[in-house]
Design an enzyme around this catalytic site. Structure first.
Site, PDB file in Angstrom:
ATOM      1  N   ASP A  74       8.648  -8.174  -8.483  1.00 27.67           N
ATOM      2  CA  ASP A  74       7.427  -9.114  -8.524  1.00 27.67           C
ATOM      3  C   ASP A  74       7.040  -9.176  -6.921  1.00 27.67           C
ATOM      4  O   ASP A  74       7.876  -9.244  -6.070  1.00 27.67           O
ATOM      5  CB  ASP A  74       8.009 -10.415  -8.927  1.00 27.67           C
ATOM      6  CG  ASP A  74       6.769 -11.564  -9.013  1.00 27.67           C
ATOM      7  OD1 ASP A  74       5.695 -11.023  -9.222  1.00 27.67           O
ATOM      8  OD2 ASP A  74       6.988 -12.488  -8.470  1.00 27.67           O
TER       9      ASP A  74
ATOM     10  N   ASP B  62       4.253 -10.884  -4.524  1.00 28.37           N
ATOM     11  CA  ASP B  62       3.294 -12.053  -4.346  1.00 28.37           C
ATOM     12  C   ASP B  62       2.768 -12.076  -2.728  1.00 28.37           C
ATOM     13  O   ASP B  62       3.426 -11.943  -1.925  1.00 28.37           O
ATOM     14  CB  ASP B  62       4.100 -13.653  -4.521  1.00 28.37           C
ATOM     15  CG  ASP B  62       4.346 -13.650  -6.059  1.00 28.37           C
ATOM     16  OD1 ASP B  62       3.551 -13.191  -6.722  1.00 28.37           O
ATOM     17  OD2 ASP B  62       5.519 -14.435  -6.304  1.00 28.37           O
TER      18      ASP B  62
ATOM     19  N   ARG C 113      11.970  -9.543 -14.284  1.00 28.56           N
ATOM     20  CA  ARG C 113      11.049  -8.270 -13.865  1.00 28.56           C
ATOM     21  C   ARG C 113      11.717  -7.299 -12.881  1.00 28.56           C
ATOM     22  O   ARG C 113      12.696  -7.541 -12.073  1.00 28.56           O
ATOM     23  CB  ARG C 113       9.836  -9.143 -13.077  1.00 28.56           C
ATOM     24  CG  ARG C 113      10.420 -10.129 -12.229  1.00 28.56           C
ATOM     25  CD  ARG C 113       9.500 -11.310 -11.771  1.00 28.56           C
ATOM     26  NE  ARG C 113       8.692 -11.930 -12.934  1.00 28.56           N
ATOM     27  CZ  ARG C 113       7.707 -12.916 -12.900  1.00 28.56           C
ATOM     28  NH1 ARG C 113       7.223 -13.071 -11.577  1.00 28.56           N
ATOM     29  NH2 ARG C 113       7.175 -13.204 -13.800  1.00 28.56           N
TER      30      ARG C 113
ATOM     31  N   ARG D  24       7.235  -2.420 -13.966  1.00 25.33           N
ATOM     32  CA  ARG D  24       7.175  -3.882 -14.368  1.00 25.33           C
ATOM     33  C   ARG D  24       6.254  -3.912 -15.417  1.00 25.33           C
ATOM     34  O   ARG D  24       5.156  -3.397 -15.756  1.00 25.33           O
ATOM     35  CB  ARG D  24       6.321  -4.670 -13.382  1.00 25.33           C
ATOM     36  CG  ARG D  24       6.388  -6.165 -13.811  1.00 25.33           C
ATOM     37  CD  ARG D  24       6.069  -7.110 -12.526  1.00 25.33           C
ATOM     38  NE  ARG D  24       5.917  -8.111 -13.212  1.00 25.33           N
ATOM     39  CZ  ARG D  24       5.357  -9.358 -12.752  1.00 25.33           C
ATOM     40  NH1 ARG D  24       5.349  -9.448 -11.459  1.00 25.33           N
ATOM     41  NH2 ARG D  24       5.308 -10.393 -13.720  1.00 25.33           N
TER      42      ARG D  24
HETATM   43  P1  AMP Z   1       2.906 -12.976 -11.750  1.00 28.07           P
HETATM   44  O1  AMP Z   1       3.268 -12.735 -13.049  1.00 28.07           O
HETATM   45  O2  AMP Z   1       3.558 -14.177 -11.295  1.00 28.07           O
HETATM   46  O3  AMP Z   1       3.224 -11.836 -10.707  1.00 28.07           O
HETATM   47  O4  AMP Z   1       1.316 -13.406 -11.426  1.00 28.07           O
HETATM   48  C1  AMP Z   1       0.517 -12.269 -11.369  1.00 28.07           C
HETATM   49  C2  AMP Z   1      -0.964 -12.931 -11.720  1.00 28.07           C
HETATM   50  O5  AMP Z   1      -0.975 -13.748 -10.599  1.00 28.07           O
HETATM   51  C3  AMP Z   1      -2.034 -11.552 -11.635  1.00 28.07           C
HETATM   52  O6  AMP Z   1      -2.881 -11.811 -12.628  1.00 28.07           O
HETATM   53  C4  AMP Z   1      -2.601 -11.909 -10.109  1.00 28.07           C
HETATM   54  O7  AMP Z   1      -4.014 -11.695 -10.144  1.00 28.07           O
HETATM   55  C5  AMP Z   1      -2.256 -13.409 -10.014  1.00 28.07           C
HETATM   56  N1  AMP Z   1      -2.446 -14.095  -8.520  1.00 28.07           N
HETATM   57  C6  AMP Z   1      -3.152 -15.204  -8.160  1.00 28.07           C
HETATM   58  N2  AMP Z   1      -2.719 -15.420  -6.980  1.00 28.07           N
HETATM   59  C7  AMP Z   1      -1.907 -14.462  -6.242  1.00 28.07           C
HETATM   60  C8  AMP Z   1      -0.957 -14.122  -5.238  1.00 28.07           C
HETATM   61  N3  AMP Z   1      -1.237 -14.960  -4.061  1.00 28.07           N
HETATM   62  N4  AMP Z   1      -0.179 -13.197  -5.346  1.00 28.07           N
HETATM   63  C9  AMP Z   1       0.171 -12.231  -6.365  1.00 28.07           C
HETATM   64  N5  AMP Z   1      -0.514 -12.686  -7.469  1.00 28.07           N
HETATM   65  C10 AMP Z   1      -1.296 -13.529  -7.567  1.00 28.07           C
END
Ligand code: AMP
Length: 176
Positions: free
Chosen positions: A112, A114, A109, A100
């Site tokens: 991903d 979460d 991506r 990624r």
């Molecule tokens: P993304 O690009 O959407 O994967 O977001 C990644 C960013 O979101 C990273 O900096 C993580 O530290 C932050 N983040 C905050 N809360 C979460 C969560 N519940 N799960 C995954 N990433 C998170």
């Protein structure tokens, strides 16, 4: 599937040997997204101190506020003695292992991951917000989550199924 916990990594655990139930959302829209999601689920299953306990069907959804092809999505349930932050770190390492890159916000991506829910905990730190702040607005999270547990409760928000009508117009279909 069954797997022993590795209690040796105690500095990364939540401080008790009581495993918590966590939910992880997976999405991919680059390359062979379906294969990526299936492989990623298997990789999560091999994380230390963590057991895969349930996997949703795979779903295909159109990107929301994002570029690229349709996404393949799923939600999994794990039982873990890792802390929430240690689990997030493992998920981020997995994202990197799948190649990624983050050239810009909402870029397509390879993978991903979460962290959606972590037991009944509410967490708000710089790196981590749990429950995931947008999980109730996204059909690709809510539908697979409700498939795993139709009566699941979201700490601070209530029953997840109350949000289903609001996401009914989002285009999503079950793949397998
Ligand atoms: P993304 O690009 O959407 O994967 O977001 C990644 C960013 O979101 C990273 O900096 C993580 O530290 C932050 N983040 C905050 N809360 C979460 C969560 N519940 N799960 C995954 N990433 C998170």
């Amino acid at each position: 599937m069954t797997k022993s916990f590795n209690h040796a990594a105690s500095n990364t655990t939540a401080g008790s040997q009581q495993a918590l139930c966590a939910y992880i959302g997976l999405g991919a829209n680059l390359g062979d997204a379906q294969a990526t999601i299936l492989q990623a689920i298997q990789r999560v299953a091999t994380l230390a101190n963590t057991q895969l306990s349930a996997s949703s069907s795979l779903f295909v959804s159109a990107p929301i506020d994002a570029d690229g092809s349709d996404y393949v999505n799923a939600v999994i349930q794990v039982k873990t003695t890792l802390s929430a932050h240690a689990l997030l770190k493992c998920l981020q390492e997995l994202e990197r292992a799948f190649g990624r890159e983050r050239p810009y916000h909402h870029a397509p991506r390879t993978l991903d991951l979460d962290l959606l829910l972590f037991g009944d905990q509410k967490i708000c730190t710089e790196e981590l917000t749990v429950p995931h702040p947008r999980m109730t607005e996204r059909a690709f999270v809510l539908l697979p989550l409700l498939q795993l547990d139709p009566f699941i409760h979201i700490p601070g928000k209530g029953d997840a199924n109350q949000f289903a009508p609001a996401i009914a117009a989002q285009v999503i279909r079950k793949l397998v």
